[in-house]
Design an enzyme around this catalytic site. Structure first.
Site, PDB file in Angstrom:
ATOM      1  N   GLN A 191       0.836  -1.198   0.000  1.00  0.00           N
ATOM      2  CA  GLN A 191       0.000   0.000   0.000  1.00  0.00           C
ATOM      3  C   GLN A 191       0.874   1.252   0.000  1.00  0.00           C
ATOM      4  OE1 GLN A 191      -2.405  -1.939   3.517  1.00  0.00           O
ATOM      5  NE2 GLN A 191      -3.373   0.015   3.087  1.00  0.00           N
ATOM      6  N   GLU A 226       0.305  -1.536   4.636  1.00  0.00           N
ATOM      7  CA  GLU A 226       0.614  -0.097   4.708  1.00  0.00           C
ATOM      8  C   GLU A 226       2.056   0.087   5.156  1.00  0.00           C
ATOM      9  OE1 GLU A 226      -2.112   2.441   6.893  1.00  0.00           O
ATOM     10  OE2 GLU A 226      -0.670   4.065   6.972  1.00  0.00           O
ATOM     11  N   ARG A 304      -5.181   7.986  16.569  1.00  0.00           N
ATOM     12  CA  ARG A 304      -6.551   7.891  16.061  1.00  0.00           C
ATOM     13  C   ARG A 304      -7.490   7.350  17.160  1.00  0.00           C
ATOM     14  NH1 ARG A 304      -9.399   8.673  11.367  1.00  0.00           N
ATOM     15  NH2 ARG A 304      -7.646   9.149  10.031  1.00  0.00           N
ATOM     16  N   ARG A 336      -7.967  -1.626   8.952  1.00  0.00           N
ATOM     17  CA  ARG A 336      -9.219  -0.893   8.713  1.00  0.00           C
ATOM     18  C   ARG A 336      -9.824  -0.309   9.995  1.00  0.00           C
ATOM     19  NH1 ARG A 336     -13.198  -3.721   4.338  1.00  0.00           N
ATOM     20  NH2 ARG A 336     -14.037  -1.858   3.412  1.00  0.00           N
ATOM     21  N   PHE A 338      -7.992   1.597  12.116  1.00  0.00           N
ATOM     22  CA  PHE A 338      -6.740   2.189  12.588  1.00  0.00           C
ATOM     23  C   PHE A 338      -6.849   2.778  13.996  1.00  0.00           C
ATOM     24  CE2 PHE A 338      -3.075   5.190  11.962  1.00  0.00           C
ATOM     25  CZ  PHE A 338      -2.189   4.366  11.291  1.00  0.00           C
ATOM     26  N   ALA A 503      -6.115   5.333   5.242  1.00  0.00           N
ATOM     27  CA  ALA A 503      -6.936   6.342   5.915  1.00  0.00           C
ATOM     28  C   ALA A 503      -8.205   6.691   5.135  1.00  0.00           C
ATOM     29  CB  ALA A 503      -6.107   7.604   6.213  1.00  0.00           C
ATOM     30  N   GLU A 706     -13.126   2.816   5.429  1.00  0.00           N
ATOM     31  CA  GLU A 706     -13.028   2.267   6.777  1.00  0.00           C
ATOM     32  C   GLU A 706     -14.270   2.428   7.656  1.00  0.00           C
ATOM     33  OE1 GLU A 706      -9.283   4.609   7.194  1.00  0.00           O
ATOM     34  OE2 GLU A 706      -8.682   2.872   8.349  1.00  0.00           O
TER      35      GLU A 706
HETATM   36  N1  MTE Z   1     -11.484  -2.916   0.330  1.00  0.00           N
HETATM   37  C1  MTE Z   1     -10.933  -4.010  -0.241  1.00  0.00           C
HETATM   38  N2  MTE Z   1     -11.657  -4.715  -1.105  1.00  0.00           N
HETATM   39  N3  MTE Z   1      -9.654  -4.395   0.054  1.00  0.00           N
HETATM   40  C2  MTE Z   1      -8.889  -3.708   0.949  1.00  0.00           C
HETATM   41  O1  MTE Z   1      -7.739  -4.072   1.195  1.00  0.00           O
HETATM   42  N4  MTE Z   1      -8.784  -1.799   2.536  1.00  0.00           N
HETATM   43  C3  MTE Z   1      -9.558  -0.901   3.375  1.00  0.00           C
HETATM   44  C4  MTE Z   1     -10.606  -0.163   2.560  1.00  0.00           C
HETATM   45  N5  MTE Z   1     -11.351  -1.083   1.753  1.00  0.00           N
HETATM   46  C5  MTE Z   1      -9.461  -2.559   1.593  1.00  0.00           C
HETATM   47  C6  MTE Z   1     -10.779  -2.190   1.222  1.00  0.00           C
HETATM   48  C7  MTE Z   1      -8.733   0.087   4.060  1.00  0.00           C
HETATM   49  S1  MTE Z   1      -7.936  -0.377   5.469  1.00  0.00           S
HETATM   50  C8  MTE Z   1      -8.616   1.366   3.616  1.00  0.00           C
HETATM   51  S2  MTE Z   1      -7.722   2.519   4.450  1.00  0.00           S
HETATM   52  C9  MTE Z   1      -9.258   1.805   2.385  1.00  0.00           C
HETATM   53  O2  MTE Z   1      -9.929   0.748   1.714  1.00  0.00           O
HETATM   54  C10 MTE Z   1      -8.181   2.398   1.485  1.00  0.00           C
HETATM   55  O3  MTE Z   1      -8.629   2.750   0.249  1.00  0.00           O
HETATM   56  P1  MTE Z   1      -9.331   4.165  -0.022  1.00  0.00           P
HETATM   57  O4  MTE Z   1      -8.500   5.201   0.617  1.00  0.00           O
HETATM   58  O5  MTE Z   1      -9.343   4.237  -1.496  1.00  0.00           O
HETATM   59  O6  MTE Z   1     -10.690   4.068   0.581  1.00  0.00           O
HETATM   60  N1  LUZ Z   2      -2.713   5.541   8.297  1.00  0.00           N
HETATM   61  C1  LUZ Z   2      -1.967   6.582   8.672  1.00  0.00           C
HETATM   62  C2  LUZ Z   2      -4.019   5.491   8.545  1.00  0.00           C
HETATM   63  O1  LUZ Z   2      -0.766   6.575   8.435  1.00  0.00           O
HETATM   64  N2  LUZ Z   2      -2.559   7.622   9.282  1.00  0.00           N
HETATM   65  C3  LUZ Z   2      -3.872   7.649   9.562  1.00  0.00           C
HETATM   66  O2  LUZ Z   2      -4.377   8.607  10.114  1.00  0.00           O
HETATM   67  C4  LUZ Z   2      -4.643   6.538   9.197  1.00  0.00           C
HETATM   68  N3  LUZ Z   2      -5.948   6.492   9.461  1.00  0.00           N
HETATM   69  C5  LUZ Z   2      -6.652   5.419   9.116  1.00  0.00           C
HETATM   70  C6  LUZ Z   2      -6.022   4.377   8.474  1.00  0.00           C
HETATM   71  N4  LUZ Z   2      -4.722   4.421   8.196  1.00  0.00           N
HETATM   72 MO1  MOS Z   3      -6.300   1.356   5.995  1.00  0.00          MO
HETATM   73  S1  MOS Z   3      -6.033   0.690   7.915  1.00  0.00           S
HETATM   74  O1  MOS Z   3      -5.802   2.938   6.318  1.00  0.00           O
HETATM   75  O2  MOS Z   3      -4.947   0.707   5.239  1.00  0.00           O
END
Ligand code: MTE
Ligand code: LUZ
Ligand code: MOS
Length: 769
Positions: A191, A226, A304, A336, A338, A503, A706
């Site tokens: 990521q 990440e 967070r 997800r 966080f 995030a 999330e």
């Molecule tokens: N959806 C799928 N299908 N697979 C994933 O790994 N990760 C989640 C969410 N939805 C994820 C997912 C997490 S932890 C985050 S932070 C967001 O997707 C990141 O993508 P976005 O910023 O485009 O929403």
């Molecule tokens: N990652 C990060 C995160 O580096 N900072 C954030 O604030 C955060 N929030 C949600 C998910 N990942």
């Molecule tokens: Mo999502 S926990 O910010 O990869």
């Protein structure tokens, strides 16, 4: 509209790291890891591995030419252990062979002599012993100390919050390919391509520009890639550098489960005070986060937690404390939500305890304390909308809360061994990286002379539908069909210094950058069109459905025709644009500021039926009112809500991740670690979207990835309510996950106590025979 890559997924054509054509002479790496949670390395012998057929080399920490220490926030983690190991699964050496199988076999042959040291696995114990990462932090609003005396009721309690495995389908992996001179290309399932780039560069002592990291897509990540994907990319790169051959490192599922960090478990203590009517006057909470052995993202996750400690409620006097506690578990990492989910679980537990003591329903207390526009969060930001009460009221209304309540009460009066329960779960999740500087992104857009478009951003497609949304944004901006847009791989040579895809802000940040870059090209094209149409005001040109309009009227110029002309006029048809979220900041000394661009809110109602003799339960329904902006793709957003919900429900119920007191993962395979499947999910998921204007998201959209996970928290309190309908007198714990076994242990504590004693007696007898 479907996702742009759906057809590749269905046909099995979608490419992941190890689907790329194999370069000649590619070698395969496997990892040798610590089997003890804490110890001093006395001797490490790689020779037994090297003696096996097909093994080319083995590397340890001493083979790292540059920096071994890594970590985005605090670089306290060695890529390969040096003189000590701090968790079971910590990489110590890398073995490289001609096949994956021989490398994995050889890794098991490595001999390490360790002097085992006592391990800590509990966060409170780590805290007492001063094992703290970063500094403990406290957010304060009002004055809890003087507020306690005005409270009609004060209750205290403790929460024990379990961990969670990401269980992405694609395990951690990378392929590193040495190129001419001192350069390397790395395909990594990450990521965070820039973190891999900088860590590998530092490891080799090279400049950042010597390393190219490329990501096509991930088979799921959920936060697990990440920070931690960097480690595996670096180990592949280390071997590739030494051997000057392509090297691929793919963790097996069992290695992935053992060697990677998971969601942070928390032990949290709360104290809450209310008026006679149930208005919350004061809330004090202490979060002891189980950070595992190295910093990873723990301090950001903790931050967070602090931000979301009052969830969707206004509490005038709050004192929120948190500490990242260093233990000998694999470094806990992003998952997800966080840190947000843990904070909200504690808040809901506190409210539940108040409601139980006052003898009123949970939702009566919740409703009295919902967050309205103008209310201040403990971190100083003001809530800008009435989204919380709006979604709450809508949920009560369209899902007929009073009827649900009545039906549950009636059912429970008429049934002995099965009971129903329900719970409302409002959420309010802050959107922006809490580290303000990360809220930046860029995009690179090319338009070719045939009218087709290429878009690169710093965002990674990991199943969340980012590519589909970015393509939709480019297509909307240009006024052309989405089939003309190609989303390129995420690549550090095309986008520099990118933030992780995390995030939930990736579409916000990279989508805005895409709009800006596309907009630049569009402005240049309008000048060309005006020239072609012999009109003087390019700003009155517009493009819709690939037709060029002037003053709202269709002209005979088309998108494709315009591009041919633009090329002949020597127009710049490429643009790079940068976006940084405006108006956000946070002062870490005062612990006040405006860290979030906006909040995502909603309310869920969860209903369950519990079999009180067997402990098993069914989730009857989850009914959600979720607030979105104007969705760029409603189908993708619906998928995110349902997927997030599934992960939240699983975290609270069946996903029982356990370590032994010596830091050994007990739920080390999918026979003992369960995740929700399609049968576990409720028969009914009702989802109503409310639209809320949002100026921060592209085309008024809102982040979605999330927040919906946190609706799943409701299931814990719904099951608890059913348990209390069966055993009103029992003291029940706020301990997650609430597995069927846990339900039984709490409903029948004496019986389980006796059983445990009998088992202890019989095992002593067995041992003595
Ligand atoms: N959806 C799928 N299908 N697979 C994933 O790994 N990760 C989640 C969410 N939805 C994820 C997912 C997490 S932890 C985050 S932070 C967001 O997707 C990141 O993508 P976005 O910023 O485009 O929403
Ligand atoms: N990652 C990060 C995160 O580096 N900072 C954030 O604030 C955060 N929030 C949600 C998910 N990942
Ligand atoms: Mo999502 S926990 O910010 O990869």
């Amino acid at each position: 509209m479907k996702r742009i890559d759906a057809v590749y997924h269905v046909r099995g054509e979608a490419e992941y790291v190890d689907d790329l054509p194999q370069p000649a002479e590619m070698l395969y790496a496997a990892v040798f890891a610590s089997t003890v949670a804490r110890g001093k390395i006395l001797a490490l012998n790689l020779l037994p591995a090297l003696a096996l057929d097909g093994i080319v080399a083995a590397f340890a920490a001493t083979d790292i030419p540059g920096t071994n220490q890594w970590g985005s926030i605090i670089p306290d983690w060695p890529l390969l252990a040096t003189d000590e190991v701090h968790y079971v699964g910590q990489p110590v050496a890398v073995v490289v062979g001609k096949t994956k199988a021989c490398a994995q076999k050889a890794a098991k042959k490595i001999a390490m002599q360790v002097e085992e040291l006592p391990a800590i696995v509990e966060p409170k114990e780590a805290f007492v012993r001063g094992q703290i990462i970063g500094v403990p932090r406290t957010f304060v609003l009002g004055d809890v100390e003087s507020a306690w005396s005005n409270c009609y009721l004060i209750v205290e309690g403790t929460c024990e919050i379990g961990s969670q495995e990401h269980l992405y389908l694609e395990t951690q992996r990378a392929r590193a390919i040495p190129l001419e001179g001192k350069t390397m290309r790395v395909y990594s399932a990450t990521q965070n391509p820039y973190a891999a780039q900088r860590t590998i560069a530092q490891m080799l002592g090279w400049p950042h520009n010597a390393i190219e990291v490329d990501v096509k897509r991930l088979g799921g990540a959920f936060g697990g890639k990440e920070e931690q994907a960097t480690l595996w990319a670096s180990l592949a790169a280390l071997a590739a550098w030494h051997l000057q051959k392509p090297v691929e490192l793919v963790l097996s599922r069992l290695d992935d489960l053992k060697m990677t960090g998971k969601r942070h478990p928390y032990d949290s203590d709360f104290k809450i005070g209310v008026t006679k009517e149930g208005q919350i006057l004061a809330y004090e909470v202490k979060h002891y986060q189980n950070a595992g052995a190295y910093a990873d993202l723990s301090t950001a996750v903790l931050e967070r937690t602090l931000f979301h400690s009052t969830n969707a409620y206004f509490i005038p006097n709050a004192k929120i404390f948190g500490a990242s506690c260093r233990t000998n578990l694999p470094p806990s990492t992003a998952l997800r939500g966080f840190g947000g989910p843990q904070a909200m679980f504690v808040m809901e537990s506190a409210i539940t305890k108040v409601a139980e003591k006052l003898g009123v329903s949970r939702e009566e207390i919740q409703r009295k304390n919902l967050l309205f526009a103008g209310d201040v969060f403990p971190y100083g930001q003001q809530m800008q909308t009435n989204s919380v009460p709006r979604t709450w009221q809508k949920a009560e209304q369209i899902y007929h809360l009073s009827k649900i309540k009545q039906q549950v009460e009636q059912y429970n009066a008429n049934h002995f061994e099965t009971k129903k329960g329900y719970a409302l779960m409002p959420i309010c999740f802050g959107i922006s990286f809490t580290k303000t500087f990360l809220n930046q992104a860029s995009a690179l857009v090319h338009v070719y002379t045939d009218g087709s478009v290429s878009v690169t951003t710093g965002g990674v497609e990991m199943g969340q539908g980012l590519s589909t949304k970015i393509a939709a944004i480019a297509s909307l901006t240009f006024g052309i069909g989405i089939q003309r847009i190609k989303i390129e791989t995420t690549n550090t040579t095309r986008i520099a210094n990118m933030s992780p895809t995390a995030a939930s802000v990736t579409t916000d940040l990279n989508g805005n950058a895409t709009m800006l870059a596309s907009g630049q090209i569009l402005d240049r094209l309008k000048v060309v069109a005006a020239k072609e149409l012999r009109v003087s005001e390019p700003e009155r040109i517009a493009i819709a459905d690939e037709k060029i309009l002037y003053a709202g009227e269709e002209t005979n110029l088309t998108w494709a025709g315009l591009l041919e002309k633009a090329f002949l006029y020597r127009t710049n048809l490429s643009a790079h644009a940068f976006y940084a979220t405006p108006g956000i900041s946070f002062d870490r000394v005062k612990e006040k500021g405006h860290p979030f661009a906006y909040h995502v809110c909603g309310t869920a109602i969860v209903e369950v039926t519990l079999d009180c003799l067997r402990g098993i339960y069914e989730i009857d329904s989850v009914k959600i009112v979720h607030e979105l902006g104007r969705s760029v793709n409603e189908l993708v957003d619906r998928g995110q809500v349902e997927g997030g919900l599934a992960q939240g429900l699983g975290w609270m119920t069946v996903e029982d991740l356990r370590f032994s007191g010596k830091g050994q993962l007990l739920s080390k395979n999918l026979a003992t670690y369960k995740i929700p499947d399609v049968y576990f999910m409720p028969d009914e998921i009702a989802l109503e979207f409310l639209t809320e204007e949002n100026s921060f998201g592209p085309y008024g959209s809102k982040a979605v990835g999330e927040p919906p996970l946190m609706y799943g928290i409701g299931v814990f309190f719904a099951i608890r309510q059913a348990m209390r309908a069966f055993q009103p007198q029992r003291e029940l714990a706020f301990k997650s996950p609430l597995t069927p076994e846990q339900v039984l242990c709490q409903l029948y504590p004496q019986e389980f106590q006796e059983m445990a004693e009998n088992i202890a007696v019989s095992s002593t007898l067995l041992a003595s025979t």
